[in-house]
Design an enzyme around this catalytic site. Sequence first.
Site, short mmCIF file in Angstrom:
data_model
loop_
_atom_site.label_atom_id
_atom_site.label_comp_id
_atom_site.label_asym_id
_atom_site.label_seq_id
_atom_site.Cartn_x
_atom_site.Cartn_y
_atom_site.Cartn_z
N TRP A 19 -24.16 -67.38 3.31
CA TRP A 19 -23.85 -66.09 3.94
C TRP A 19 -22.52 -66.12 4.69
O TRP A 19 -22.24 -67.09 5.40
CB TRP A 19 -24.97 -65.77 4.95
CG TRP A 19 -24.61 -64.69 5.91
CD1 TRP A 19 -23.97 -64.84 7.11
CD2 TRP A 19 -24.88 -63.30 5.77
NE1 TRP A 19 -23.82 -63.62 7.71
CE2 TRP A 19 -24.37 -62.66 6.92
CE3 TRP A 19 -25.52 -62.53 4.78
CZ2 TRP A 19 -24.47 -61.28 7.12
CZ3 TRP A 19 -25.61 -61.15 4.98
CH2 TRP A 19 -25.09 -60.54 6.13
N ASN A 21 -20.09 -63.22 7.22
CA ASN A 21 -19.75 -61.86 7.65
C ASN A 21 -18.34 -61.85 8.23
O ASN A 21 -17.43 -62.33 7.54
CB ASN A 21 -20.84 -61.18 8.49
CG ASN A 21 -21.33 -61.88 9.72
OD1 ASN A 21 -21.91 -62.94 9.63
ND2 ASN A 21 -21.13 -61.29 10.88
N ASP A 22 -18.14 -61.30 9.40
CA ASP A 22 -16.78 -60.98 9.89
C ASP A 22 -15.72 -62.06 9.68
O ASP A 22 -15.99 -63.24 9.96
CB ASP A 22 -16.81 -60.75 11.41
CG ASP A 22 -17.97 -59.92 11.87
OD1 ASP A 22 -18.71 -59.40 11.04
OD2 ASP A 22 -18.13 -59.79 13.12
N TRP A 46 -28.09 -63.86 7.23
CA TRP A 46 -27.46 -64.03 8.55
C TRP A 46 -28.27 -65.02 9.39
O TRP A 46 -29.51 -64.94 9.42
CB TRP A 46 -27.39 -62.66 9.24
CG TRP A 46 -26.61 -62.69 10.50
CD1 TRP A 46 -25.27 -62.47 10.64
CD2 TRP A 46 -27.12 -62.95 11.81
NE1 TRP A 46 -24.91 -62.60 11.95
CE2 TRP A 46 -26.03 -62.90 12.71
CE3 TRP A 46 -28.38 -63.25 12.33
CZ2 TRP A 46 -26.15 -63.10 14.08
CZ3 TRP A 46 -28.51 -63.46 13.70
CH2 TRP A 46 -27.41 -63.38 14.56
N PHE A 78 -20.31 -66.69 17.66
CA PHE A 78 -20.07 -65.34 17.14
C PHE A 78 -18.57 -65.09 16.98
O PHE A 78 -17.75 -65.97 17.19
CB PHE A 78 -20.70 -64.31 18.08
CG PHE A 78 -22.15 -64.00 17.79
CD1 PHE A 78 -22.95 -64.87 17.06
CD2 PHE A 78 -22.74 -62.82 18.24
CE1 PHE A 78 -24.29 -64.59 16.78
CE2 PHE A 78 -24.07 -62.52 17.99
CZ PHE A 78 -24.84 -63.39 17.25
N SER A 79 -18.26 -63.85 16.63
CA SER A 79 -16.88 -63.52 16.26
C SER A 79 -15.89 -63.71 17.39
O SER A 79 -16.24 -63.62 18.58
CB SER A 79 -16.81 -62.08 15.75
OG SER A 79 -17.40 -62.04 14.47
N ARG A 143 -19.26 -59.07 23.45
CA ARG A 143 -18.79 -60.00 22.41
C ARG A 143 -17.49 -59.59 21.71
O ARG A 143 -16.96 -58.52 21.91
CB ARG A 143 -19.89 -60.19 21.36
CG ARG A 143 -20.35 -58.93 20.66
CD ARG A 143 -21.47 -59.27 19.66
NE ARG A 143 -21.98 -58.09 19.00
CZ ARG A 143 -23.02 -57.37 19.44
NH1 ARG A 143 -23.68 -57.75 20.52
NH2 ARG A 143 -23.40 -56.30 18.78
N ASP A 144 -17.06 -60.50 20.84
CA ASP A 144 -15.96 -60.32 19.90
C ASP A 144 -14.58 -60.25 20.58
O ASP A 144 -13.83 -59.28 20.41
CB ASP A 144 -16.19 -59.08 19.02
CG ASP A 144 -17.55 -59.10 18.34
OD1 ASP A 144 -18.13 -60.21 18.23
OD2 ASP A 144 -18.04 -58.03 17.93
N GLU A 196 -18.17 -52.84 17.97
CA GLU A 196 -18.00 -54.29 17.82
C GLU A 196 -16.56 -54.59 17.39
O GLU A 196 -15.83 -53.71 16.97
CB GLU A 196 -18.97 -54.82 16.75
CG GLU A 196 -20.44 -54.60 17.10
CD GLU A 196 -21.41 -55.18 16.07
OE1 GLU A 196 -22.38 -55.79 16.49
OE2 GLU A 196 -21.20 -55.00 14.86
C1 FRU Z 1 -20.30 -57.79 13.58
C2 FRU Z 1 -21.07 -58.76 14.45
C3 FRU Z 1 -20.27 -59.13 15.70
C4 FRU Z 1 -20.85 -60.47 16.05
C5 FRU Z 1 -21.09 -61.08 14.69
C6 FRU Z 1 -22.27 -61.98 14.63
O1 FRU Z 1 -20.68 -57.82 12.25
O2 FRU Z 1 -22.32 -58.21 14.80
O3 FRU Z 1 -20.38 -58.18 16.73
O4 FRU Z 1 -19.97 -61.25 16.82
O5 FRU Z 1 -21.26 -60.00 13.79
O6 FRU Z 1 -22.36 -62.60 13.38
#
Ligand code: FRU
Length: 488
Positions: A19, A21-22, A46, A78-79, A143-144, A196
């Site tokens: 998997w 993602n970001d 995830w 996380f991101s 976050r992020d 986000e």
């Molecule tokens: C966006 C998100 C971010 C977070 C990450 C976790 O897709 O939800 O806000 O940091 O993915 O994987």
Amino acid sequence: TTYKQPYRPQYHFSARANWINDPNGLVYYDGEYHLFYQYNPFGIHWGHMTWGHAISRDLVHWQELPPAIAEENSTMIFSGSCVVDKANTSGFGQDGRVPMVAIYTGAQPGNQSQHLAYSLDKGRSWIKYTGNPVIDLKQKDFRDPKVFWYEPAKHWVMIVSLPTDKKALFYKSSNLKDWTKASEFTAPDSPATIWECPDLVEVPVDGTMERKWVLLLSMGNNGPAGGSGMQYYVGRFNGSAFVNESKPGEVRFVDWGKDYYAAVTFNNLPRRGNRGAISISWMNNLQYANDIPTSPFRGAMSLPRELRLAKVPTPATHYELRQLPIQELKPLLSTSFQWTGTDVAQLNESILNNGLLGDTYCLQLELEATKTGVGVRVKKEEASKGKGDETVIGYDPSRQQVYVDRSRSGNVSFKKEFPGRFTAPLKPQNGRISLQIWVDRSSVEVFGNDGEVTLTNQIFPKPTSKGIEFFGEGLRSVLIRSVEPIWK
Ligand code: FRU
């Protein structure tokens, strides 16, 4: 064999397995572009969030490296972002070695806070800062962080999100470790209830010496095509606060398709004249990201895009984002078909006569907005008369919209939110519309009128569905260029 499965993107980044993602920590350093990303080392859903890592020398061909920053003691990674601390403001540098510093969210059940890790070997190995967290508001959702160097005032800036409050907070620091809150940004007109992955980046304005600041936001819901999406605001920034100059009520979407999320921009790009910022997104939607029918990998990145602004005089002077695939992709293209004319039947015939089948390619269409509408069917199943796979991209002149219809694009049944027809507003310029359409094994990215609007959507057609067929009136020229795979 790694990059040969059905639906495996041939010129978009995806991980060998598992998997993703970001995109995270996009940064250039010493001849290498780094793409970190949210990654689950243990599965195709995830979880166990870790920073995966890939590098590139040209922003086009990527090499996947071992994961960079791993989950530890139930703190998920996380991101976040990455900076090159050339002046060693952080003190992480040793013996003249420049530290790369990652700023990410440490996510624990019930708490999210901002953390640092650094690398002294060009991102190959990472050491978590013993003073973590560097910002902890005792918040469940916080976050992020995107950090960048603000040269005029010579300090670091962080933009970070309070997702459920729809707020972006700004912090300042001289050493990446001690942060002072500088301001807050919110926009009541945002249709989303969750924000986000915020980013703030300075972007050149075409045809001027001006640069403006663009605030990018990922909307967890209520995006333009349903589910997640992205919007932006244009304004000024003085190192402490962003002043939004976009008119209230005008919600500006970054992309009008269903699969464009969490895009952020590169730090520390080499100076290249007046070139724009470069972004990469996760090509997916939170509604069904865990369900897309790929294996052993799940998730892919968009093409890198160059971001610019256009100064638009009407109705009142304002700035609009313009996005096009980066020019570094050009070496992948080779012309396989060219046509000018008005007779679409003749065009389709010559495509068939040439035995032209589309696997991975870029279409450039010029069309006139006549009454009937015009477009192209890609990834079309040959045998089945009007019933098989097809993804339709077209222009509807009565509504002045470009659209992508993936209702019958292939496998659409894995989640009810997947199939659909998605539109973007687009006015003809001097009576003409141009469409640049990038087709890969499992995605279609459309750029209308030199990047005025974009629509990014995943598709999962049968591997044998490779037909290209045009329809309607108003088509004036077609250029088909095949796109070479980036995987060796
Ligand atoms: C966006 C998100 C971010 C977070 C990450 C976790 O897709 O939800 O806000 O940091 O993915 O994987």
